[in-house]
Enzyme design. Structure first.
Site, PDB file in Angstrom:
ATOM      1  N   VAL A 191       0.828  -1.211   0.000  1.00  0.00           N
ATOM      2  CA  VAL A 191       0.000   0.000   0.000  1.00  0.00           C
ATOM      3  C   VAL A 191       0.860   1.259   0.000  1.00  0.00           C
ATOM      4  CG1 VAL A 191      -2.099   0.937   1.006  1.00  0.00           C
ATOM      5  CG2 VAL A 191      -1.400  -1.356   1.589  1.00  0.00           C
ATOM      6  N   ALA A 280       9.509   0.347   2.052  1.00  0.00           N
ATOM      7  CA  ALA A 280       8.094   0.209   2.472  1.00  0.00           C
ATOM      8  C   ALA A 280       7.737  -1.263   2.466  1.00  0.00           C
ATOM      9  CB  ALA A 280       7.193   1.005   1.533  1.00  0.00           C
ATOM     10  N   GLY A 282       6.419  -3.028   5.117  1.00  0.00           N
ATOM     11  CA  GLY A 282       5.503  -3.409   6.183  1.00  0.00           C
ATOM     12  C   GLY A 282       5.815  -2.685   7.487  1.00  0.00           C
ATOM     13  N   ARG A 283       4.954  -2.884   8.476  1.00  0.00           N
ATOM     14  CA  ARG A 283       5.132  -2.252   9.786  1.00  0.00           C
ATOM     15  C   ARG A 283       5.063  -3.318  10.872  1.00  0.00           C
ATOM     16  NH1 ARG A 283       4.588   3.240   9.886  1.00  0.00           N
ATOM     17  NH2 ARG A 283       3.663   3.267  11.971  1.00  0.00           N
ATOM     18  N   ASP A 323      -3.001  -0.958  15.822  1.00  0.00           N
ATOM     19  CA  ASP A 323      -1.904  -1.670  15.145  1.00  0.00           C
ATOM     20  C   ASP A 323      -1.106  -2.570  16.080  1.00  0.00           C
ATOM     21  OD1 ASP A 323      -2.571  -0.311  12.858  1.00  0.00           O
ATOM     22  OD2 ASP A 323      -0.603   0.598  12.544  1.00  0.00           O
ATOM     23  N   ALA A 331      -6.304   2.441  10.131  1.00  0.00           N
ATOM     24  CA  ALA A 331      -6.785   3.415  11.105  1.00  0.00           C
ATOM     25  C   ALA A 331      -8.223   3.122  11.516  1.00  0.00           C
ATOM     26  CB  ALA A 331      -6.670   4.815  10.508  1.00  0.00           C
ATOM     27  N   HIS A 455     -28.912   9.594 -10.700  1.00  0.00           N
ATOM     28  CA  HIS A 455     -28.292   9.619 -12.017  1.00  0.00           C
ATOM     29  C   HIS A 455     -27.900  11.050 -12.362  1.00  0.00           C
ATOM     30  CE1 HIS A 455     -27.464   8.632 -16.191  1.00  0.00           C
ATOM     31  NE2 HIS A 455     -28.171   9.702 -16.532  1.00  0.00           N
TER      32      HIS A 455
HETATM   33  P1  FAD Z   1      -0.508   4.847  15.816  1.00  0.00           P
HETATM   34  O1  FAD Z   1      -1.291   5.680  14.911  1.00  0.00           O
HETATM   35  O2  FAD Z   1       0.760   4.278  15.440  1.00  0.00           O
HETATM   36  O3  FAD Z   1      -0.450   5.602  17.201  1.00  0.00           O
HETATM   37  C1  FAD Z   1       0.208   5.106  18.308  1.00  0.00           C
HETATM   38  C2  FAD Z   1       0.587   6.271  19.178  1.00  0.00           C
HETATM   39  O4  FAD Z   1       1.068   5.776  20.419  1.00  0.00           O
HETATM   40  C3  FAD Z   1       1.711   7.121  18.600  1.00  0.00           C
HETATM   41  O5  FAD Z   1       1.326   8.478  18.630  1.00  0.00           O
HETATM   42  C4  FAD Z   1       2.885   6.867  19.517  1.00  0.00           C
HETATM   43  O6  FAD Z   1       3.727   7.999  19.685  1.00  0.00           O
HETATM   44  C5  FAD Z   1       2.179   6.549  20.819  1.00  0.00           C
HETATM   45  N1  FAD Z   1       2.962   5.730  21.728  1.00  0.00           N
HETATM   46  C6  FAD Z   1       3.551   4.531  21.473  1.00  0.00           C
HETATM   47  N2  FAD Z   1       4.145   4.046  22.583  1.00  0.00           N
HETATM   48  C7  FAD Z   1       3.907   4.971  23.551  1.00  0.00           C
HETATM   49  C8  FAD Z   1       4.266   5.036  24.919  1.00  0.00           C
HETATM   50  N3  FAD Z   1       4.965   4.060  25.522  1.00  0.00           N
HETATM   51  N4  FAD Z   1       3.881   6.119  25.626  1.00  0.00           N
HETATM   52  C9  FAD Z   1       3.172   7.129  25.027  1.00  0.00           C
HETATM   53  N5  FAD Z   1       2.813   7.101  23.747  1.00  0.00           N
HETATM   54  C10 FAD Z   1       3.169   6.036  23.017  1.00  0.00           C
HETATM   55  N6  FAD Z   1      -4.458   3.431   7.441  1.00  0.00           N
HETATM   56  C11 FAD Z   1      -5.664   3.628   6.890  1.00  0.00           C
HETATM   57  O7  FAD Z   1      -6.654   3.089   7.386  1.00  0.00           O
HETATM   58  N7  FAD Z   1      -5.822   4.427   5.789  1.00  0.00           N
HETATM   59  C12 FAD Z   1      -4.769   5.035   5.211  1.00  0.00           C
HETATM   60  O8  FAD Z   1      -4.936   5.737   4.221  1.00  0.00           O
HETATM   61  C13 FAD Z   1      -3.488   4.839   5.761  1.00  0.00           C
HETATM   62  N8  FAD Z   1      -2.417   5.437   5.219  1.00  0.00           N
HETATM   63  C14 FAD Z   1      -1.193   5.264   5.793  1.00  0.00           C
HETATM   64  C15 FAD Z   1      -0.100   5.871   5.193  1.00  0.00           C
HETATM   65  C16 FAD Z   1       1.159   5.719   5.733  1.00  0.00           C
HETATM   66  C17 FAD Z   1       2.334   6.388   5.085  1.00  0.00           C
HETATM   67  C18 FAD Z   1       1.323   4.953   6.926  1.00  0.00           C
HETATM   68  C19 FAD Z   1       2.677   4.804   7.552  1.00  0.00           C
HETATM   69  C20 FAD Z   1       0.238   4.334   7.522  1.00  0.00           C
HETATM   70  C21 FAD Z   1      -1.029   4.479   6.951  1.00  0.00           C
HETATM   71  N9  FAD Z   1      -2.153   3.850   7.483  1.00  0.00           N
HETATM   72  C22 FAD Z   1      -3.371   4.024   6.912  1.00  0.00           C
HETATM   73  C23 FAD Z   1      -2.057   3.012   8.683  1.00  0.00           C
HETATM   74  C24 FAD Z   1      -2.513   3.825   9.926  1.00  0.00           C
HETATM   75  O9  FAD Z   1      -1.720   4.975  10.044  1.00  0.00           O
HETATM   76  C25 FAD Z   1      -2.400   2.966  11.168  1.00  0.00           C
HETATM   77  O10 FAD Z   1      -3.138   1.776  10.975  1.00  0.00           O
HETATM   78  C26 FAD Z   1      -2.968   3.696  12.367  1.00  0.00           C
HETATM   79  O11 FAD Z   1      -2.292   4.915  12.588  1.00  0.00           O
HETATM   80  C27 FAD Z   1      -2.847   2.833  13.624  1.00  0.00           C
HETATM   81  O12 FAD Z   1      -3.419   3.504  14.695  1.00  0.00           O
HETATM   82  P2  FAD Z   1      -2.963   3.213  16.185  1.00  0.00           P
HETATM   83  O13 FAD Z   1      -3.715   4.169  17.034  1.00  0.00           O
HETATM   84  O14 FAD Z   1      -3.078   1.779  16.481  1.00  0.00           O
HETATM   85  O15 FAD Z   1      -1.417   3.523  16.230  1.00  0.00           O
HETATM   86  P1  NAD Z   2       2.436  -3.882   3.000  1.00  0.00           P
HETATM   87  O1  NAD Z   2       2.405  -5.103   3.822  1.00  0.00           O
HETATM   88  O2  NAD Z   2       1.191  -3.350   2.414  1.00  0.00           O
HETATM   89  O3  NAD Z   2       3.433  -4.089   1.781  1.00  0.00           O
HETATM   90  C1  NAD Z   2       4.763  -4.439   1.948  1.00  0.00           C
HETATM   91  C2  NAD Z   2       5.250  -5.061   0.658  1.00  0.00           C
HETATM   92  O4  NAD Z   2       6.650  -5.199   0.743  1.00  0.00           O
HETATM   93  C3  NAD Z   2       4.676  -6.453   0.409  1.00  0.00           C
HETATM   94  O5  NAD Z   2       4.178  -6.526  -0.899  1.00  0.00           O
HETATM   95  C4  NAD Z   2       5.858  -7.377   0.642  1.00  0.00           C
HETATM   96  O6  NAD Z   2       5.813  -8.537  -0.144  1.00  0.00           O
HETATM   97  C5  NAD Z   2       7.002  -6.480   0.237  1.00  0.00           C
HETATM   98  N1  NAD Z   2       8.277  -6.832   0.863  1.00  0.00           N
HETATM   99  C6  NAD Z   2       8.516  -7.244   2.124  1.00  0.00           C
HETATM  100  N2  NAD Z   2       9.831  -7.437   2.312  1.00  0.00           N
HETATM  101  C7  NAD Z   2      10.440  -7.146   1.141  1.00  0.00           C
HETATM  102  C8  NAD Z   2      11.784  -7.141   0.704  1.00  0.00           C
HETATM  103  N3  NAD Z   2      12.762  -7.480   1.525  1.00  0.00           N
HETATM  104  N4  NAD Z   2      12.039  -6.773  -0.566  1.00  0.00           N
HETATM  105  C9  NAD Z   2      11.044  -6.417  -1.415  1.00  0.00           C
HETATM  106  N5  NAD Z   2       9.756  -6.416  -1.052  1.00  0.00           N
HETATM  107  C10 NAD Z   2       9.455  -6.763   0.204  1.00  0.00           C
HETATM  108  O7  NAD Z   2       3.168  -2.803   3.935  1.00  0.00           O
HETATM  109  P2  NAD Z   2       3.372  -1.243   3.730  1.00  0.00           P
HETATM  110  O8  NAD Z   2       3.043  -0.822   2.357  1.00  0.00           O
HETATM  111  O9  NAD Z   2       4.706  -0.944   4.299  1.00  0.00           O
HETATM  112  O10 NAD Z   2       2.268  -0.662   4.702  1.00  0.00           O
HETATM  113  C11 NAD Z   2       2.326  -0.965   6.113  1.00  0.00           C
HETATM  114  C12 NAD Z   2       0.964  -0.964   6.708  1.00  0.00           C
HETATM  115  O11 NAD Z   2       0.398   0.328   6.691  1.00  0.00           O
HETATM  116  C13 NAD Z   2       0.039  -1.889   5.965  1.00  0.00           C
HETATM  117  O12 NAD Z   2      -0.360  -2.900   6.843  1.00  0.00           O
HETATM  118  C14 NAD Z   2      -1.132  -1.079   5.570  1.00  0.00           C
HETATM  119  O13 NAD Z   2      -2.327  -1.664   5.966  1.00  0.00           O
HETATM  120  C15 NAD Z   2      -0.953   0.256   6.287  1.00  0.00           C
HETATM  121  N6  NAD Z   2      -1.238   1.297   5.294  1.00  0.00           N
HETATM  122  C16 NAD Z   2      -2.506   1.415   4.842  1.00  0.00           C
HETATM  123  C17 NAD Z   2      -2.798   2.337   3.864  1.00  0.00           C
HETATM  124  C18 NAD Z   2      -4.187   2.428   3.344  1.00  0.00           C
HETATM  125  O14 NAD Z   2      -5.089   1.930   3.997  1.00  0.00           O
HETATM  126  N7  NAD Z   2      -4.422   3.047   2.213  1.00  0.00           N
HETATM  127  C19 NAD Z   2      -1.796   3.140   3.335  1.00  0.00           C
HETATM  128  C20 NAD Z   2      -0.518   2.973   3.811  1.00  0.00           C
HETATM  129  C21 NAD Z   2      -0.245   2.064   4.796  1.00  0.00           C
END
Ligand code: FAD
Ligand code: NAD
Length: 483
Positions: A191, A280, A282-283, A323, A331, A455
C-alpha cells in the site's frame, strides 16, 4: 501519590484517541498519554495516522493528482494552461498545515470531552498502574481501574537497506522530500509503496518498485490486481516482481547523493542507482519498553499484544487495540476497536465486525475491497454469482473522462447475499463503502438492484454490478456463476 483515573490510554493514534474520547463521553475520568513530538518539539496527538500516515500521504496524493490532471487531462476538457509547475516545499508546507489543523483538532476534542492529555512515555508497570516519563526525565505514576494500550506500529527495517532518512528513507522520510527525485526506488509494492511511489511518479520521478513476491497485490482479487498492474504500469511505475534486495551502497556527495541497490530476480543479479530509496516493506507493532514483564501481558510470535475479539489482554483490567494487536493495520479498524473497548468498559455489548473491514489503496484510480474475493470463495467451495460493471459504460465516469476500472460484486449463488465487493476506479473507496453498509445489513444483490441510485453518478456502477450479479444489468455488465 499517584494520580487516579478510571481509564488511562497509552497512545493517541486513531485507536487511542477514539478510545479516550469515547471514555470521556461515557463519564470515565480519562487520561491519554502521548510521547510524539512534532518538528517544533511540541506534543502532538493523532499518532502515525495524523502525523506521518493516512492524512499527510493523502494530502500529497491529492496535490500530485491535481498536478497530473493539469498536465495530462485538462487539454482533453479544452482547458488551456500555458505552463504547469510544482513547488515541492509549498506542497510539503500545505501538507504540514493540514496535519497541524487535525492534530490540534484532537487536542481540542480531548478538552471538550474532559480527557487529560499527558505528555511523555507511558510504561505499564502493573495491572492498574502506568508510569509516565516526561521528555525531561521526570516520572509520575498514574493509577487506573482500566488501562487501554494503543501504542501503534513503526516501519520494518531490512538489513540490506538501512534507513538514514536522507537517501534511504521510510514512509515518514518519503513525505518530506524537498525536491522531486529524478530516479526513485521503492522497496515493496504494498500500500505505501504504491501510494507514495505514485505521488512522486506523478510529479515527474522515474519510479522503480522492487517487490520480493512473484504476485502483485496478493491480497487483492486477481482480476482487480491485474487491472491495477496494467494501469499503474501505464502511469509510469516500473514494478519489478520477484525482486529480492540483497544490498545497497551510498554514493555521491551533497545534493548529488545516490544509492546503488543490488537485487536478484529471475534474470540473476541486478543493480540499480536511485537518488532516493523508499523502504516500504511493512510495519511492526511497537512495544519497546512499554510493558513491565511482571504485569504478565502476553505477546504473540510476531510481537503483537495478544487479545481476544473484544481486545481484552490476558490481564483483566488491561485492553489493547489498533496496530499493536492482530488484524489489518488500518486506522478505521483501530478506531472501531477503541470505541468498542470504551463501550465494553461501560457494560455495553459493542462488537467489531472483523469480517467487514474495508481496505483501500488511494492511488488513482483507487483500489477498494471488502468481504471475500473470487479466489477465497473458490478455495472455500462456495458457489457465487458475479456482477462486473466497467466504468467505461458509466455516463458520469465518461463525462469526467475518468473511466478506468470496474465494480465487481459477488453474491452467494443460493441465497443472493452479498459476499464481497471489489472496485478499481475513481472514488472506489466511497463506492465500496456503500456495499459495506449493505453487507452490514446482510443485503442481497437484489436488494441493491431494487434500490434507486441518483443519475448520473459513479454509484450507478455499484447498482449495475448488483443487477449484473442477477443477470440483468441495463448498460452491459455481465454475470457469471461459479462453483
Ligand atoms: P498509531 O497511529 O501508530 O499511534 C500510536 C501512538 O502511540 C503514537 O502516537 C505513539 O507515539 C504513541 N505511543 C507509542 N508508545 C507509547 C508510549 N509508551 N507512551 C506514550 N505514547 C506512546 N491506514 C488507513 O486506514 N488508511 C490510510 O490511508 C493509511 N495510510 C497510511 C499511510 C502511511 C504512510 C502509513 C505509515 C500508515 C497508513 N495507514 C493508513 C495506517 C494507519 O496509520 C495505522 O493503521 C494507524 O495509525 C494505527 O493507529 P494506532 O492508534 O493503532 O497507532
Ligand atoms: P504492506 O504489507 O502493504 O506491503 C509491503 C510489501 O513489501 C509487500 O508486498 C511485501 O511482499 C514487500 N516486501 C517485504 N519485504 C520485502 C523485501 N525485503 N524486498 C522487497 N519487497 C518486500 O506494507 P506497507 O506498504 O509498508 O504498509 C504498512 C501498513 O500500513 C500496511 O499494513 C497497511 O495496511 C498500512 N497502510 C494502509 C494504507 C491504506 O489503507 N491506504 C496506506 C498505507 C499504509
Amino acid at each position: 501519590m499517584s494520580k487516579e483515573y478510571d481509564v488511562v490510554v497509552v497512545g493517541s493514534g486513531p485507536a487511542g484517541y477514539h478510545a479516550a474520547i469515547r471514555c470521556g463521553q461515557l463519564g470515565f475520568k480519562t487520561a491519554c498519554i502521548e510521547k510524539w513530538l512534532n518538528k517544533e518539539d511540541k506534543t502532538v496527538y493523532g499518532g502515525t495516522c495524523l502525523n506521518v500516515g493516512c492524512i499527510p500521504s493523502k494530502a500529497l496524493l491529492d496535490t500530485s493528482h491535481k498536478y497530473a490532471e493539469a498536465h495530462h487531462d485538462f487539454e482533453t476538457h479544452g482547458i488551456k494552461v500555458s505552463k504547469v509547475g510544482i513547488d515541492v516545499p509549498a506542497m510539503i508546507g500545505r501538507k504540514d498545515q493540514v496535519v497541524k489543523q487535525l492534530t490540534q483538532g484532537v487536542a481540542g476534542l480531548f478538552t471538550a470531552n474532559k480527557v487529560d492529555g499527558i505528555t511523555g512515555t507511558g510504561k505499564v508497570t502493573g495491572a492498574n498502574s502506568v508510569v509516565v516519563t516526561s521528555h525531561d526525565g521526570k516520572q509520575e505514576e498514574l493509577s487506573a481501574k482500566h488501562i487501554i494500550i494503543a501504542a501503534g506500529s513503526v516501519p520494518i527495517d531490512i538489513p540490506p537497506t538501512p534507513v538514514d532518512q536522507e537517501t534511504i528513507v521510510d514512509s515518514t522520510g518519503a513525505l518530506e522530500f524537498q525536491e522531486v527525485p529524478k530516479r526513485l526506488g521503492v522497496i515493496g509494492a504494498g500500500v505505501i509503496g504504491l501510494e507514495l511511489g505514485s505521488v512522486w511518479a506523478r510529479l515527474g520521478a522515474e519510479v522503480v518498485v522492487l517487490e520480493a513476491m512473484d504476485d502483485f497485490l496478493p491480497a487483492v482479487d486477481r482480476q482487480i490486481a491485474k487491472e491495477a498492474a496494467k494501469i499503474f504500469t501505464k502511469q509510469g511505475l516500473d514494478i519489478k516482481l520477484g525482486a529480492r534486495v540483497t544490498g545497497s551502497k551510498l554514493g555521491g556527495k551533497g545534493t548529488k547523493k545516490n544509492v546503488v541497490v543490488e537485487y536478484t530476480d529471475s534474470d540473476g543479479d541486478q543493480k540499480a542507482t536511485f537518488d532516493k530509496l523508499i523502504v516500504a516493506v511493512g510495519r511492526k507493532p511497537y512495544t519497546v519498553d512499554l510493558l513491565d514483564p511482571s504485569v504478565g501481558i502476553e505477546l504473540d510470535e510476531r510481537g503483537f499484544i495478544k487479545v481476544n475479539d473484544q481486545c481484552a489482554t490476558s490481564v483483566p483490567s488491561i485492553y489493547a487495540c489498533g496496530d499493536v494487536v492482530r488484524g489489518p493495520m488500518l486506522a478505521h479498524k483501530g478506531m472501531e476497536e477503541g470505541v468498542m473497548v470504551a463501550e465494553r468498559l461501560a457494560d455495553k455489548k459493542t462488537q467489531v465486525n472483523y469480517d467487514l473491514v474495508p481496505s483501500v489503496i488511494y492511488t488513482h484510480p483507487e483500489v477498494a475491497w471488502v468481504g471475500k474475493n473470487e479466489e477465497e470463495l473458490k478455495a472455500e467451495g462456495i458457489e457465487y454469482n458475479l456482477g462486473v460493471f466497467p466504468f467505461v459504460a458509466n455516463g458520469r465516469a465518461l463525462a469526467a473522462n475518468d473511466s478506468d476500472g470496474m465494480v465487481k460484486l459477488i453474491a452467494d449463488a443460493n441465497t443472493d447475499r452479498i459476499l464481497g465487493c471489489h472496485v478499481i476506479g475513481a472514488s472506489a473507496a466511497d463506492l465500496m463503502q456503500q456495499v459495506v453498509i449493505a453487507m452490514e445489513f446482510s443485503a442481497s444483490a437484489e436488494d441493491l438492484g431494487l434500490t434507486m441510485f441518483s443519475h448520473p453518478t459513479l454509484s450507478e456502477a455499484v447498482h449495475e454490478a448488483a443487477l449484473a450479479a442477477n443477470g440483468h444489468a441495463i448498460h452491459i455488465g455481465n454475470r457469471r456463476r461459479r462453483k
